[in-house]
Design an enzyme around this catalytic site. Sequence first.
Site, PDB file in Angstrom:
ATOM      1  N   ASP A  66      -0.502  -1.360   6.211  1.00 57.69           N
ATOM      2  CA  ASP A  66      -0.491  -0.936   7.696  1.00 57.69           C
ATOM      3  C   ASP A  66      -1.934  -0.369   8.217  1.00 57.69           C
ATOM      4  OD1 ASP A  66      -1.264   1.623   6.093  1.00 57.69           O
ATOM      5  OD2 ASP A  66      -0.304   2.866   7.581  1.00 57.69           O
ATOM      6  N   ASP A  80      -6.048  -3.033   4.675  1.00 59.76           N
ATOM      7  CA  ASP A  80      -5.058  -3.704   4.043  1.00 59.76           C
ATOM      8  C   ASP A  80      -5.423  -5.439   4.784  1.00 59.76           C
ATOM      9  OD1 ASP A  80      -3.884  -1.876   2.700  1.00 59.76           O
ATOM     10  OD2 ASP A  80      -2.961  -1.351   4.525  1.00 59.76           O
ATOM     11  N   ASP A 117       0.991  -1.117  -0.181  1.00 61.07           N
ATOM     12  CA  ASP A 117       0.019   0.165  -0.005  1.00 61.07           C
ATOM     13  C   ASP A 117       1.024   1.250   0.124  1.00 61.07           C
ATOM     14  OD1 ASP A 117       0.960   0.076   2.282  1.00 61.07           O
ATOM     15  OD2 ASP A 117      -1.094   0.677   3.501  1.00 61.07           O
TER      16      ASP A 117
HETATM   17  N1  LIG Z   1     -10.318  10.869   7.703  1.00 64.03           N
HETATM   18  C1  LIG Z   1     -10.489  10.823   6.507  1.00 64.03           C
HETATM   19  N2  LIG Z   1     -11.948  11.664   6.079  1.00 64.03           N
HETATM   20  C2  LIG Z   1     -12.304  11.580   4.900  1.00 64.03           C
HETATM   21  N3  LIG Z   1     -11.524  11.187   3.833  1.00 64.03           N
HETATM   22  C3  LIG Z   1     -10.414  10.516   4.114  1.00 64.03           C
HETATM   23  C4  LIG Z   1      -9.874  10.379   5.453  1.00 64.03           C
HETATM   24  N4  LIG Z   1      -8.673   9.535   5.279  1.00 64.03           N
HETATM   25  C5  LIG Z   1      -8.333   9.397   4.103  1.00 64.03           C
HETATM   26  N5  LIG Z   1      -9.691   9.793   3.230  1.00 64.03           N
HETATM   27  C6  LIG Z   1      -9.725   9.595   1.652  1.00 64.03           C
HETATM   28  O1  LIG Z   1      -9.741   8.273   1.383  1.00 64.03           O
HETATM   29  C7  LIG Z   1      -8.672   7.947   0.640  1.00 64.03           C
HETATM   30  C8  LIG Z   1      -7.823   6.885   1.394  1.00 64.03           C
HETATM   31  O2  LIG Z   1      -8.495   5.762   1.425  1.00 64.03           O
HETATM   32  P1  LIG Z   1      -7.874   4.642   2.298  1.00 64.03           P
HETATM   33  O3  LIG Z   1      -7.886   4.706   3.686  1.00 64.03           O
HETATM   34  O4  LIG Z   1      -8.628   3.414   1.664  1.00 64.03           O
HETATM   35  O5  LIG Z   1      -6.376   4.371   1.906  1.00 64.03           O
HETATM   36  P2  LIG Z   1      -4.900   4.526   2.656  1.00 64.03           P
HETATM   37  O6  LIG Z   1      -4.945   3.660   3.672  1.00 64.03           O
HETATM   38  O7  LIG Z   1      -5.207   6.048   3.121  1.00 64.03           O
HETATM   39  O8  LIG Z   1      -4.154   4.450   1.648  1.00 64.03           O
HETATM   40  P3  LIG Z   1      -3.169   3.241   1.320  1.00 64.03           P
HETATM   41  O9  LIG Z   1      -4.125   1.878   1.008  1.00 64.03           O
HETATM   42  O10 LIG Z   1      -1.996   3.458   0.230  1.00 64.03           O
HETATM   43  O11 LIG Z   1      -2.490   2.798   2.478  1.00 64.03           O
HETATM   44  C9  LIG Z   1      -7.521   9.338   0.718  1.00 64.03           C
HETATM   45  O12 LIG Z   1      -7.357   9.480  -0.591  1.00 64.03           O
HETATM   46  C10 LIG Z   1      -8.552  10.352   1.164  1.00 64.03           C
HETATM   47  O13 LIG Z   1      -9.134  10.967  -0.041  1.00 64.03           O
HETATM   48 CA   LIG Z   2      -2.424   2.087   4.621  1.00 62.14          CA
END
Ligand SMILES: Nc1ncnc2c1ncn2[C@@H]1O[C@H](COP(=O)(O)OP(=O)(O)OP(=O)(O)O)[C@@H](O)[C@H]1O
Ligand SMILES: [Ca+2]
Length: 780
Positions: A756, A760, A455
Site C-alpha cells: 500500500d 512497496d 506487506d
Molecule cells: N512517521 C514515522 N516517523 C518515524 N518512524 C516511523 C514513522 N513511520 C514508521 N516509522 C518506523 O518505520 C517502520 C516502518 O517502516 P516502513 O514504512 O518501511 O514500513 P511500513 O510501510 O510501515 O510497513 P509495511 O512494509 O508492512 O507496509 C516502523 O516500524 C516504525 O518503526
Molecule cells: Ca505498507
Amino acid sequence: MESLLKDFEVEHKNPSEEALRRWRNAVSIVKNPRRRFRHVADLVKRSVAEKKKRSIQEKIRVALYVKKAALHFIDAAAAVGLPAEHKLSDEVRQAGFEIEPDELASVTRDHDIKALRANGGVEGIARRVSVSLKDGIHESSLPNRQKIYGCNRYTEKPPKSFWMFVWEALQDLTLIILMVCAVVSVGVGIATEGWPKGMYDGLGIILSVFLVVMVTAISDYKQSLQFRDLDKEKKKISIQVIRDGRTQKVSIYDLVIGDVVQLSTGDIVPADGIYISGYSLVIDESSLSGESEPVNIDEKNPFHLSGTKVQDGSGKMLVTAVGMKTEWGKLMETLNEGGEDETPLQVKLNGVATIIGKIGLAFAVLTFLVLTARFLVEKALHKEFTHWSSYDAFTLLDYFAIAVTIIVVAVPEGLPLAVTLSLAFAMKKLMYDKALVRHLSACETMGSASCICTDKTGTLTTNHMVVDKIWICGKAKAINNNNSEDILGLEISESVLSFLLQVIFQNTGCEISKDEDGQITIFGTPTEKALLEFGLLLGGDFDAQRKEFQILKVEPFSSVRKKMSVLVAFPEGRLQASCKGGSEIVLKMCDKFVDDSGKVANLSEEQKRNISDVINGFASEALRTLCLAFKDLDDTSEESSIPDFGYTLVAIVGIKDPVRPGVKDAVRTCLEAGITVRMVTGDNINTAKAIAKECGILTEDGLAWEATDLRSKTSEEMRSIIPNIQVMARSSPVDKHTLVTNLRNMFGEVVAVTGDGTNDAPALRKADIGLAMGKSGTEV
Ligand SMILES: Nc1ncnc2c1ncn2[C@@H]1O[C@H](COP(=O)(O)OP(=O)(O)OP(=O)(O)O)[C@@H](O)[C@H]1O
Ligand SMILES: [Ca+2]
C-alpha cells in the site's frame, strides 16, 4: 494443438517485441483486422509515439541541462539585462493578476532563473498571481484562474462514436462479399424472376448482414463505454493543497495556477511549479528527461516539473503551469499511443481463431467445389454443357454465398474480443469489491500466481493506529484512551510530560487543519497521526507549542532510514535535535534516558538490555514500537546535518494496528489453493512475527528473518533460505524488490505482491501482478 499454437505465446508482463510480432505474423486469416486487433497493441503507432517521446525528452534534456550551463556562462559574463517587459492583456489585469500565462509557464519550463529573479522570486510570482504562500488561494478565485490560466487536463482523444463502430463492423471482408452477392442476387433475381419476387433472396442477405453489423457494433460500443468508465476510475488521483488557509485534498485535475501543493515522498508532481520550502527534496526526473540521476530541488534549483516523482523528502510548491502548458502534457499524448499490451489468453485465442478459421475456410472451399462439381456433372449428364442460362449463374452465386456463410458463422473472429470483454467484466467486478485493476492482463495472471508477498501495515492490518502502550520514566503503562483525564494511569512529572510533548510536536510530518467550527482534521501517515492524537490527548496544544521554536532542518521519515529527525532552534538560541523511529534503531543512537525520577541519567548496558526487553514485549503483543528521543545542542554554528548519536531516550510508544477482519480466512484460502504467502514488512521483527502468527502466515517450521541479515548472504545460501522464509522484517524498498526478483528468477514462481505504500512500489512493479492496496493508492 500445443504445437499448432507455439507461435501464440507471449509473456504475462512486458512481452518482448519479437513475441508480439511473431503472433501477429502467424495470424493469417483475418476477416476484419480493425476489429480483430482492437484491444491489441498497435506496434507501428507505438514506435512512432516512442520516437516522438524520445524527441520531446531530448528537447527537455537540452532545456534542463544545456540551457542551464549556457545561463551560467552568460551570468559569468555578467550580461544580465532585464527581460523584456511583457505587456499585460486587459483580461489578465481585470482578473487581478499581473503576469501572462505564457510568460509564467516559460519560467518553469525553461528553468529560467533570471526571469524568476526578475519577477521577485517565488514571493514575487505569488504576488503576481495574487496568492498568499501561507494560506493558498481563495476558493472563490477558482473560476477566474481556470479561465485565464487553464485547467490541469491534457487533451485526450475524443471517444469513438457509435457510428465509428458501425463503420468498423462493416469492414468485415466476408460481410462485404455477402453484400456484393446480395446486390448481384437482386440484379439477377429481378432479371429472371421479375419484380418483386426476384428481390427476396438478395434482401434476405442484406437484412442478415444488417443484423450482424448492428449486433457487433452495439456490443463493441457498449464495451468501449465500459473501458471509458474504467479509465476514468484509474485517473482519480488526489493531492494535498492549501486553500483558504486550510489543508485539503483535491483531485489533481482541479489544480489551478497559484495553488500551494504539499509534496511528500512517492507523489507524482501534478503540475509545473516553483519550490516554496521543503526538506531534503529529491526528485526523479527520468520520466521526463530520461536521465536516471535524481536531482535536488531547493532554493538554488527551484523548478518542479509536472510528471516527475518525489523520491525523498517533502516540500511545498507553487503551481505555475497546468495541463497542456507543461512539457508533461505534451508527453502524455505519446504515452498511451499504441494501446495496452495484449494478454497471453488473448493471444492464445487469436491462435485458436486462426486455426478454426483455416479449417472453416477449407470446408467452405470444399463445399463450394463439391456443389459446383455436382452442378457441372448434372449439366454434363443432361448434355446442356454449352447451354448457359442466367438461372445457372444464379445457382452458382448461391453456392458461393453458402461458402461465404460458412466462413461467417464458422470463423470465430469474436473470440479474442470475447476474452477482452470477460476480462473487462472481471475488472468491473473487482472494482465493486473496491479493487482497481490497471491492466487487463492482471485479471488473467492473478489466476496463475504461485506465491504472494504481502506487506503488513495497511494490507494485513487496518492502518487505524492508536497509541496503546507507553514506556516512560522506567515504567510501561497501558493507555486508557477513553479517559482523557487520566490517560497515563499514573502521574508523571510536569517536566517529563513537557519533554514528551516537545518531541511529539517538534517531530511530526503531520499538518493540522481547523475548519470554521473548530473541527480538526489531521493530515499525515497513520503512524504520525496516532502519535499526534496521543499528544493532543495528553493536553498538548499543537499551535502554541509550534510557535515556541523554529524548525531549522528536517530529515523526513523514509522507509530506508526508518526514522525521522528534526533540528529546531528556541528563541533563546538553544538548539535541540529530536528523533523518532524504529525502536531498536533509535535505541542504538541513545546513551542517556529519562529515569524514574524524571531526571536525565546515563544508560548502562544493563538498562539497554532491559529497554530492549520492553521493546520486544510491546512488539510481541503485535504493537508497532517507536522510540522518541532528543538531544540538546549548544553549538549554534551551522551544522551540516542532524547528529545521529548521543540522544536522550524519552519514551517508547507501542501503537496498536489491528489485523483486518477476514485476513486469516483469506490466508487459509490461499494456502489451501497451494499458494505460499509471505510477509515482507518494514516493521520490527517481533511485531511482524506476532502479526504473522495471528494471520496464520507464520507456521512452526517457517523462518522469520531480518532483511539486514539477508543482505550479506551469497546466492547459494539464499537459494536454501528463501523457500522457507515466511516473514521478512525491517526491509527497505530495495529488499522487497530483491526478494521478488529472486523468487521469480531462482524459483520461477509467479509472484503477486500486495502493498500500500511507496516502500512497496519497486516490488509491485517487479512482480508478475502488483496489487496496490489502500484508499489513497500510491501511484505505481
Ligand atoms: N512517521 C514515522 N516517523 C518515524 N518512524 C516511523 C514513522 N513511520 C514508521 N516509522 C518506523 O518505520 C517502520 C516502518 O517502516 P516502513 O514504512 O518501511 O514500513 P511500513 O510501510 O510501515 O510497513 P509495511 O512494509 O508492512 O507496509 C516502523 O516500524 C516504525 O518503526
Ligand atoms: Ca505498507
